[in-house]
Design a protein around this motif. Structure first.
Motif, PDB file in Angstrom:
ATOM      1  N   TYR A 475       8.729  10.855  -2.066  1.00  0.00           N
ATOM      2  CA  TYR A 475       7.897   9.965  -2.849  1.00  0.00           C
ATOM      3  C   TYR A 475       7.483   8.661  -2.160  1.00  0.00           C
ATOM      4  O   TYR A 475       6.418   8.140  -2.445  1.00  0.00           O
ATOM      5  CB  TYR A 475       8.615   9.624  -4.162  1.00  0.00           C
ATOM      6  N   LEU A 476       8.306   8.137  -1.273  1.00  0.00           N
ATOM      7  CA  LEU A 476       7.977   6.840  -0.684  1.00  0.00           C
ATOM      8  C   LEU A 476       7.294   6.952   0.672  1.00  0.00           C
ATOM      9  O   LEU A 476       6.465   6.113   1.022  1.00  0.00           O
ATOM     10  CB  LEU A 476       9.245   5.987  -0.563  1.00  0.00           C
ATOM     11  N   MET A 477       7.623   7.986   1.456  1.00  0.00           N
ATOM     12  CA  MET A 477       7.105   8.063   2.816  1.00  0.00           C
ATOM     13  C   MET A 477       5.576   8.216   2.853  1.00  0.00           C
ATOM     14  O   MET A 477       4.908   7.610   3.688  1.00  0.00           O
ATOM     15  CB  MET A 477       7.758   9.224   3.572  1.00  0.00           C
ATOM     16  N   LYS A 478       5.025   8.992   1.940  1.00  0.00           N
ATOM     17  CA  LYS A 478       3.576   9.187   1.965  1.00  0.00           C
ATOM     18  C   LYS A 478       2.811   7.888   1.706  1.00  0.00           C
ATOM     19  O   LYS A 478       1.922   7.532   2.503  1.00  0.00           O
ATOM     20  CB  LYS A 478       3.151  10.262   0.965  1.00  0.00           C
ATOM     21  N   PRO A 479       3.075   7.133   0.624  1.00  0.00           N
ATOM     22  CA  PRO A 479       2.320   5.878   0.456  1.00  0.00           C
ATOM     23  C   PRO A 479       2.557   4.888   1.582  1.00  0.00           C
ATOM     24  O   PRO A 479       1.670   4.095   1.909  1.00  0.00           O
ATOM     25  CB  PRO A 479       2.811   5.344  -0.896  1.00  0.00           C
ATOM     26  N   MET A 480       3.745   4.933   2.205  1.00  0.00           N
ATOM     27  CA  MET A 480       3.973   4.065   3.360  1.00  0.00           C
ATOM     28  C   MET A 480       3.066   4.453   4.526  1.00  0.00           C
ATOM     29  O   MET A 480       2.528   3.588   5.225  1.00  0.00           O
ATOM     30  CB  MET A 480       5.435   4.123   3.790  1.00  0.00           C
ATOM     31  N   VAL A 481       2.899   5.756   4.730  1.00  0.00           N
ATOM     32  CA  VAL A 481       2.018   6.219   5.800  1.00  0.00           C
ATOM     33  C   VAL A 481       0.558   5.875   5.493  1.00  0.00           C
ATOM     34  O   VAL A 481      -0.164   5.314   6.327  1.00  0.00           O
ATOM     35  CB  VAL A 481       2.170   7.740   6.008  1.00  0.00           C
ATOM     36  N   MET A 482       0.122   6.195   4.277  1.00  0.00           N
ATOM     37  CA  MET A 482      -1.284   6.047   3.933  1.00  0.00           C
ATOM     38  C   MET A 482      -1.706   4.589   3.801  1.00  0.00           C
ATOM     39  O   MET A 482      -2.830   4.225   4.158  1.00  0.00           O
ATOM     40  CB  MET A 482      -1.598   6.807   2.633  1.00  0.00           C
ATOM     41  N   HIS A 483      -0.817   3.745   3.288  1.00  0.00           N
ATOM     42  CA  HIS A 483      -1.180   2.348   3.045  1.00  0.00           C
ATOM     43  C   HIS A 483      -0.499   1.378   4.004  1.00  0.00           C
ATOM     44  O   HIS A 483      -0.803   0.186   3.981  1.00  0.00           O
ATOM     45  CB  HIS A 483      -0.834   1.963   1.603  1.00  0.00           C
TER      46      HIS A 483
END
Length: 490
Positions: A475-483
């Protein structure tokens, strides 16, 4: 702006958590807040912008490839240069993907739309995009030759073309593709049907989930006493995300257990390596997990061929035996032995051979092995000092994950600007790589390591499977990558 970036990362993570987990926002924030890695990443995401454009250095920078590594490099350069002159060469309208999400697609946690993105949506302001493919490189003349015959000159070059997934290297399979779901029609002639699957490209991950569902349905209908065969292969080449072949085996096992049919399916894992992981501590932990889950596993065994019609895989096993005694060396010569065998399957996961695209491999910036030869610490080309490379295409030990690229692109930006300024290259990549190994849906072994060995960010035993690491991975790694990473911050 800085607070908005951090808030957006956390908000997206919390929104997804509440879709899938019985966890309050308050408790999720507590878990994230207790993570040193999360704290460090969010601190990076909120770094000041007013002091970033510090260098007056000028020069035309061309970046070939607009995946995660290429776009993140471009974005950070726009922040670190006062007058950036950056051109990206990328033919694909959808070059951006959250590649770590393919295993989550197979697990049923994400959909295709959650990982597949348009290049234009992440192109940094002021960066020129040439929507063509590089066909060759002339580093002596500082030029990139495009597929239409035109030429692009540069002062500095960054190569971030990723890898090609060569399914056709296995006899009986067809085609070559990239991670993104474009130009894969030939691959899908044999992958995604007849029990043959692969999560290494986005459409393949979608098909793999359907294949697992079909395996479960067949197992439920199976007469008592019979068993199906789920077979998982590895690749003899260097591959992106070395944990992925094991993740899909773990996920399949977990979904079989949840459906109540695990006892009706044999799971067999074949690796061409002599271990299940290249870091001994993690290899031992995975072996113990495999044994606990009743997986059969075999070393030094590679997939040679697949017959889709009979659903038969041909493998080659290799080993060494003592040969003649060498009087000079005072030891026995070791002779390599091989034998082939066939394995019937109901579900087969294929890891494709992987290599740099032909334009790079056959050019002066490539090498005999295909990969772009760079100093493994500075990421500067070993011959052409105004050329840098990072990501999956670079000849770097253990460096083919998004976690590796997150460290590498900052090194490239720092050293590229130092090169532009005529200074010493002081930024060093230490080989850091992270593999959040999904051991079941809801558990992750967060394997962090570098060239020296285990390199955990957390004050916890990294070989243990944890639900908290699942929250971070899922849940956290994707928004960290994208944003965070794609805008050049994290």
């Amino acid at each position: 702006l800085r607070k908005l970036i951090v808030d957006k990362i956390l908000e997206e993570a919390l929104k997804d958590i509440q879709k899938h987990e019985k966890l309050s926002r308050r408790d999720a924030l507590k878990i994230f807040g207790a993570s040193p890695l999360v704290a460090a990443l969010l601190a990076e995401a909120s770094m000041p912008t007013d002091a970033e454009a510090a260098s007056d250095a000028t020069g035309k920078i061309v970046i070939v490839g607009a995946g995660l590594a290429g776009l993140s490099t471009a974005a950070r350069l726009t922040k670190k240069l006062k007058n950036p002159n950056i051109t990206i060469i990328e033919p694909n309208q959808k070059s951006v993907s959250y590649q770590a999400g393919t295993s989550l697609i197979a697990a049923g946690v994400m959909n295709k739309e959650d990982v597949d993105y348009y290049t234009a949506d992440f192109l940094p302001d002021g960066v020129k995009w040439i929507q063509k493919a590089a066909a060759n490189f002339d580093p002596k003349a500082n030029k990139v030759i495009l597929d239409d015959g035109s030429e692009i000159s540069y002062d500095y070059l960054v190569i971030a073309t990723g890898v090609m997934l060569d399914y056709g290297a296995v006899d009986g399979l067809t085609g070559m593709t990239t991670t993104n779901s474009t130009d894969n029609a030939k691959v899908k002639q044999t992958i995604g049907k007849n029990g043959i699957y692969s999560l290494y490209f986005i459409d393949g991950a979608v098909d793999a989930k359907a294949g697992i569902d079909e395996l479960i349905a067949k197992a439920k209908a199976l007469p008592q006493g019979q068993k199906l065969e789920a077979v998982f292969s590895d690749s003899p080449t260097a591959i992106k995300c070395g944990g992925a072949p094991k993740k899909i085996a773990y996920i399949t096992n977990d979904l079989l257990e949840r459906a109540g049919v695990k006892d009706r399916v044999n799971i067999t894992f074949y690796t061409n390596s002599g271990a299940l992981f290249n870091v001994p501590e993690y290899a031992k932990a995975i072996e113990e997990q495999f044994i606990k889950r009743d997986f059969k596993f075999f070393y030094k065994t590679k997939l040679l061929a697949v017959d889709p019609q009979t659903q038969t895989a041909t493998f080659e096993k290799s080993w060494e035996e003592k040969g003649e005694w060498d009087e000079d060396l005072q030891e026995f010569e070791m002779v390599k032995k091989t034998e082939q065998f066939q394995k019937k399957f109901d579900f087969l996961h294929v890891v494709p051979h992987q290599k740099v695209n032909k334009a790079v491999a056959d050019s002066p910036v490539g090498s005999a092995n295909g990969w772009v030869p760079v100093d493994k610490e500075t990421l500067q080309h070993v011959v052409y000092k105004n050329v840098f490379s990072l990501g999956d295409c670079a000849a770097i030990p253990l460096g083919k994950t998004g976690g590796s690229a997150r460290k590498q692109y900052k090194v490239v930006v720092s050293n590229l600007i130092a090169q532009m300024e005529g200074k010493e290259l002081t930024a060093k990549y230490d080989g850091y790589t992270v593999c959040p190994l999904i051991t079941k849906i809801g558990r992750v072994m967060f394997a962090e390591f570098d060239w020296k060995g285990v390199a955990p960010t957390f004050p916890l035993d990294p070989t243990k499977e944890r639900w908290t690491m699942w929250l971070l991975k899922a849940y956290l790694m994707k928004p960290m990558v994208m944003h965070g990473m794609l805008p050049g911050r994290i």
